[in-house]
Design an enzyme around this catalytic site. Sequence first.
Site, short mmCIF file in Angstrom:
data_model
loop_
_atom_site.label_atom_id
_atom_site.label_comp_id
_atom_site.label_asym_id
_atom_site.label_seq_id
_atom_site.Cartn_x
_atom_site.Cartn_y
_atom_site.Cartn_z
N GLY A 150 -36.37 38.06 41.35
CA GLY A 150 -36.24 39.48 41.70
C GLY A 150 -36.22 39.68 43.21
CD GLU A 205 -37.04 31.75 35.83
OE1 GLU A 205 -35.94 32.29 35.91
OE2 GLU A 205 -38.02 32.30 35.31
CD GLU A 213 -41.21 38.85 35.32
OE1 GLU A 213 -40.84 39.15 34.17
OE2 GLU A 213 -40.45 38.88 36.31
CG HIS A 224 -40.66 34.58 32.88
ND1 HIS A 224 -41.19 35.37 33.87
CD2 HIS A 224 -39.33 34.51 33.11
CE1 HIS A 224 -40.20 35.77 34.67
NE2 HIS A 224 -39.06 35.25 34.22
CG ASN A 226 -35.84 37.10 30.95
OD1 ASN A 226 -36.12 37.81 29.99
ND2 ASN A 226 -36.73 36.75 31.87
CD1 TRP A 227 -30.58 41.28 29.28
CD2 TRP A 227 -30.75 42.31 27.30
NE1 TRP A 227 -29.31 41.42 28.79
CE2 TRP A 227 -29.38 42.05 27.57
CE3 TRP A 227 -31.09 42.95 26.11
CZ2 TRP A 227 -28.38 42.43 26.68
CZ3 TRP A 227 -30.08 43.32 25.23
CH2 TRP A 227 -28.74 43.06 25.52
CE LYS A 228 -37.04 39.38 34.84
NZ LYS A 228 -37.73 39.16 36.07
N GLY A 271 -32.09 36.97 35.46
CA GLY A 271 -32.80 38.22 35.14
C GLY A 271 -31.92 39.42 35.44
CB SER A 314 -32.30 36.09 43.41
OG SER A 314 -33.48 36.84 43.43
C1 PEP Z 1 -36.29 35.83 35.80
O1 PEP Z 1 -37.09 36.73 35.74
O2 PEP Z 1 -36.34 34.89 34.99
C2 PEP Z 1 -35.27 35.87 36.84
C3 PEP Z 1 -34.65 34.76 37.15
O3 PEP Z 1 -35.04 37.08 37.42
P1 PEP Z 1 -33.97 37.41 38.58
O4 PEP Z 1 -32.67 36.77 38.20
O5 PEP Z 1 -33.88 38.90 38.61
O6 PEP Z 1 -34.51 36.84 39.85
#
Ligand code: PEP
Length: 260
Positions: free
Chosen positions: A176, A170, A100, A98, A13-15, A237, A216
């Site tokens: 993050g 998640e 966010e 998600h 997931n590149w956001k 992410g 993470s």
């Molecule tokens: C995400 O935003 O879906 C995510 C899992 O981010 P990260 O891997 O950076 O925690």
Amino acid sequence: MSSSVKPFIVVGNWKMYKTSEEAVNFVENLIPYAETASSQVYLAVPFTCMDPVAVMCKGTKIIPGAQNMNDRDDGPFTGEISGKMLQSVGAQFVILGHSERRQIFQESNEFINRKIKKAIELNIRPILCIGETASERDKTQTTQVLTSQIKHGLNALKGDQIAELILAYEPIWAIGAKQAASPEVVQKIHFFCRNYIADQYGITVSEKISILYGGSVTQENAKLLMEQNDVDGFLVGSASLNVESFGKIINNSKGSPSKN
Ligand code: PEP
């Protein structure tokens, strides 16, 4: 309840990162890693590079998709992108709900449910994200939050539609963050979700649905997490922004094909 017959799915997931040029460059470099990957590789890219990325992914093992969509086909919704538009540029899956989107853009379970239905109608595979905040976890409300997100997110869907979608657990406190949730916690929650789905929609659906973990995930912790019985894949992410680290995760942390 074993989930080992399904392919292991790793979604990047590149956001809101990468220009079109950076995306094309990344995919070029990811293709060799994807060729030997033991996982199915999904890449959720920004809308602006959906078209070139989807074109590049044709004939490769990378499945291109989006990070969000609107539930309508078209209309006066300034700044929105419809599933129909995504479909026309090659999106094969879409991340919905998600944290966010839920937290920053106030997306409700009902809105997410409408989007899931539209994605299914358009043959775009939805990934429904669920997860609790740190304060909900501390108040022991995790299972209550997750069951509500699953129940409302999947409202009025049929069992065979639910079996085909992807659920991503998640925990918001692990996204993050410096550390992922522990493999034990992840297994416990995934097992809970699978059982809840079995209760609500039947055992066959619960065995077929893929439950991913996100928060993470790195090339270092991927191995232990993926060994958990009810972990069917990852949503990644930060570590998906770097081709080497993502390449190692999709190759089960055993190293890249070109480096072995
Ligand atoms: C995400 O935003 O879906 C995510 C899992 O981010 P990260 O891997 O950076 O925690």
